[in-house]
Design a protein around this motif. Structure first.
Motif, short mmCIF file in Angstrom:
data_model
loop_
_atom_site.label_atom_id
_atom_site.label_comp_id
_atom_site.label_asym_id
_atom_site.label_seq_id
_atom_site.Cartn_x
_atom_site.Cartn_y
_atom_site.Cartn_z
N HIS A 83 0.85 -1.22 -0.12
CA HIS A 83 -0.02 -0.02 0.07
C HIS A 83 0.78 1.24 0.09
N LYS A 84 2.20 1.10 -0.22
CA LYS A 84 3.03 2.36 -0.19
C LYS A 84 3.83 2.50 -1.43
N ALA A 85 4.16 1.56 -2.04
CA ALA A 85 5.10 1.70 -3.17
C ALA A 85 4.61 2.58 -4.58
N LYS A 86 5.38 3.33 -5.04
CA LYS A 86 5.09 3.89 -6.25
C LYS A 86 5.37 2.86 -7.20
N VAL A 87 4.74 3.02 -8.37
CA VAL A 87 4.77 1.84 -9.63
C VAL A 87 5.35 2.71 -10.80
N TYR A 88 6.64 2.72 -11.37
CA TYR A 88 7.15 3.63 -12.16
C TYR A 88 7.23 2.69 -13.58
N MET A 89 6.85 3.53 -14.52
CA MET A 89 6.86 2.88 -16.05
C MET A 89 7.08 4.09 -17.03
N ARG A 90 7.48 3.83 -18.10
CA ARG A 90 7.57 4.73 -19.32
C ARG A 90 6.37 5.46 -19.70
N GLU A 91 6.55 6.68 -19.76
CA GLU A 91 5.31 7.39 -20.46
C GLU A 91 5.33 7.32 -21.85
N CYS A 92 4.46 7.04 -22.28
CA CYS A 92 4.43 7.00 -23.86
C CYS A 92 2.90 7.13 -24.37
N GLU A 93 2.73 7.26 -25.61
CA GLU A 93 1.39 7.09 -26.49
C GLU A 93 0.68 6.11 -26.04
N ASP A 94 -0.83 6.42 -25.92
CA ASP A 94 -1.78 5.33 -25.64
C ASP A 94 -1.71 4.20 -26.96
N LYS A 95 -1.45 2.99 -26.72
CA LYS A 95 -1.29 1.97 -27.68
C LYS A 95 -1.99 0.76 -27.30
N ASP A 96 -2.16 -0.07 -28.22
CA ASP A 96 -2.36 -1.51 -27.94
C ASP A 96 -1.16 -2.49 -28.79
N TYR A 97 -0.82 -3.39 -28.04
CA TYR A 97 0.17 -4.08 -28.42
C TYR A 97 -0.07 -5.69 -28.74
N TYR A 98 0.37 -6.09 -29.88
CA TYR A 98 -0.10 -7.49 -30.41
C TYR A 98 1.35 -8.31 -30.94
N PHE A 99 1.06 -9.49 -30.69
CA PHE A 99 1.67 -10.65 -31.42
C PHE A 99 1.19 -11.14 -32.49
N GLN A 100 1.82 -11.27 -33.72
CA GLN A 100 1.18 -11.61 -34.89
C GLN A 100 2.13 -12.25 -35.71
N ALA A 101 1.66 -13.57 -36.19
CA ALA A 101 2.53 -14.34 -37.19
C ALA A 101 1.68 -15.75 -37.78
N TYR A 102 2.03 -15.79 -39.01
CA TYR A 102 1.25 -16.92 -39.45
C TYR A 102 -0.13 -17.15 -39.54
N GLY A 103 -0.68 -15.91 -39.45
CA GLY A 103 -2.12 -15.80 -39.45
C GLY A 103 -2.60 -15.72 -37.88
N PHE A 104 -1.97 -15.87 -37.07
CA PHE A 104 -2.29 -15.92 -35.61
C PHE A 104 -1.89 -14.50 -35.07
N LYS A 105 -3.13 -14.01 -34.18
CA LYS A 105 -2.72 -12.40 -33.77
C LYS A 105 -3.51 -12.71 -32.25
N THR A 106 -2.70 -12.07 -31.30
CA THR A 106 -3.24 -11.82 -30.01
C THR A 106 -2.70 -10.65 -29.42
N ASN A 107 -3.38 -10.20 -28.27
CA ASN A 107 -3.01 -9.01 -27.47
C ASN A 107 -2.20 -9.37 -26.55
N VAL A 108 -1.03 -8.66 -26.52
CA VAL A 108 0.20 -8.97 -25.51
C VAL A 108 0.32 -7.83 -24.75
N GLY A 109 -0.56 -6.72 -24.65
CA GLY A 109 -0.22 -5.86 -23.85
C GLY A 109 -0.80 -5.72 -22.41
N LEU A 110 -0.50 -4.68 -21.84
CA LEU A 110 -0.88 -4.83 -20.33
C LEU A 110 -2.54 -4.60 -20.21
#
Length: 281
Positions: A83-110
């Motif tokens: 309940h005390k620690a800050k969580v640090y991450m890099r600031e960036c544009e809002d995006k969705d993240y995907y893995f895509q290969a050989y016709g298969f696609k899945t969301n790999v974002g947080l």
């Protein structure tokens, strides 16, 4: 510095009680600070921490290396326990993240609801910042070397459309100690050599005593293939060997096939860090 692997793709043979998942989470204990570096994909790191006598509630700060689910989603459980620690991450544009290969696609974002529900705990870092004494987050990463071949399967979707992931959401954690630096890579999508080169340039007079984390040398994770060719992996290993770094500790997205190739070049300087492994640096 004491580093304990709370989550990795594999575990120590002697610790069948520990759970594994395809993800990464490290507990880091320095003389003054306890850190969580990445949180895996779920609550596995919390469950394993209890079995490893590590108290997540006592962690002083958390760092997320990049915005993929296997490093971020477990932070939802972290904020419920701590309940005390800050969580640090890099600031960036809002995006969705995907893995895509050989016709298969899945969301790999947080899971974005984690950010929305815990905005008061999140610290978004735009520039290289010392977040605690001798604890640095580096956001600008050199591009001297090629990025890992396995990145070819990773895409983003934003208002600009579908693009190859540039990994503008990735950062490096560097911790200074009296006898040198320890560099934490997360997945090193930007390239482990680029990360090391970045740190060398930012801390030109300091020794790097260890590099810890995934090197993303896997190709297709489901097949544990290597990214690129054996020659490519050997070239990375030879370049790593040229740096005056004592130890490399790796696992997760490096892949065991690539690890074996690296080991053939780096020998005792390279070690595996499965779930349950504890190293003192």
């Amino acid at each position: 510095m004491k580093i304990t692997t709370l989550v990795d793709n594999s575990r120590l043979d002697s610790r069948k009680d520990l759970a594994v998942e395809r993800g990464l989470s490290l507990h880091i204990e320095t003389a003054n600070t306890q850190l969580l570096f990445d949180a895996g994909n779920g609550r596995t790191f919390c469950d394993n921490a209890l079995l490893l006598d590590i108290h997540i509630a006592e962690v002083d700060l958390a760092v997320l290396s990049h915005r993929h689910h296997d490093h971020c989603n477990g932070i939802a459980h972290f904020v419920n326990v701590n309940h005390k620690a800050k969580v640090y991450m890099r600031e960036c544009e809002d995006k969705d993240y995907y893995f895509q290969a050989y016709g298969f696609k899945t969301n790999v974002g947080l899971n974005k609801t984690i950010l929305e529900r815990n905005a008061h705990r999140m610290e978004l870092i735009k520039n290289t910042t010392e977040i605690a004494p001798n604890v640095h987050l580096i956001t600008h990463i050199e591009r001297k070397y090629p990025q890992p071949a396995g990145n070819q399967y990773l895409y983003t979707h934003s208002k600009q459309g579908i693009e190859r992931d540039t990994f503008d959401h990735e950062l490096i954690l560097v911790i200074e100690e009296v006898n040198g630096l320890v560099v934490f890579t997360g997945c090193a999508h930007s390239g482990v050599l680029n990360m090391i080169e970045t740190v060398v340039n930012l801390f030109p007079k300091q020794k790097i005593k260890a590099v810890v984390g995934g090197f993303h040398l896997v190709g297709l994770p489901v097949f544990n293939s290597i990214g690129g060719t054996k020659h490519d992996i050997e070239a990375v290993a030879r370049a790593l060997a040229e740096y005056p770094i004592d130890r490399f500790y790796t696992g997760h997205c490096t892949g065991m096939k690539a690890y074996t190739i690296l080991k053939g070049v780096l020998g005792d300087r390279l070690e595996h860090i499965p779930t349950g492994r504890c190293v003192n640096i």
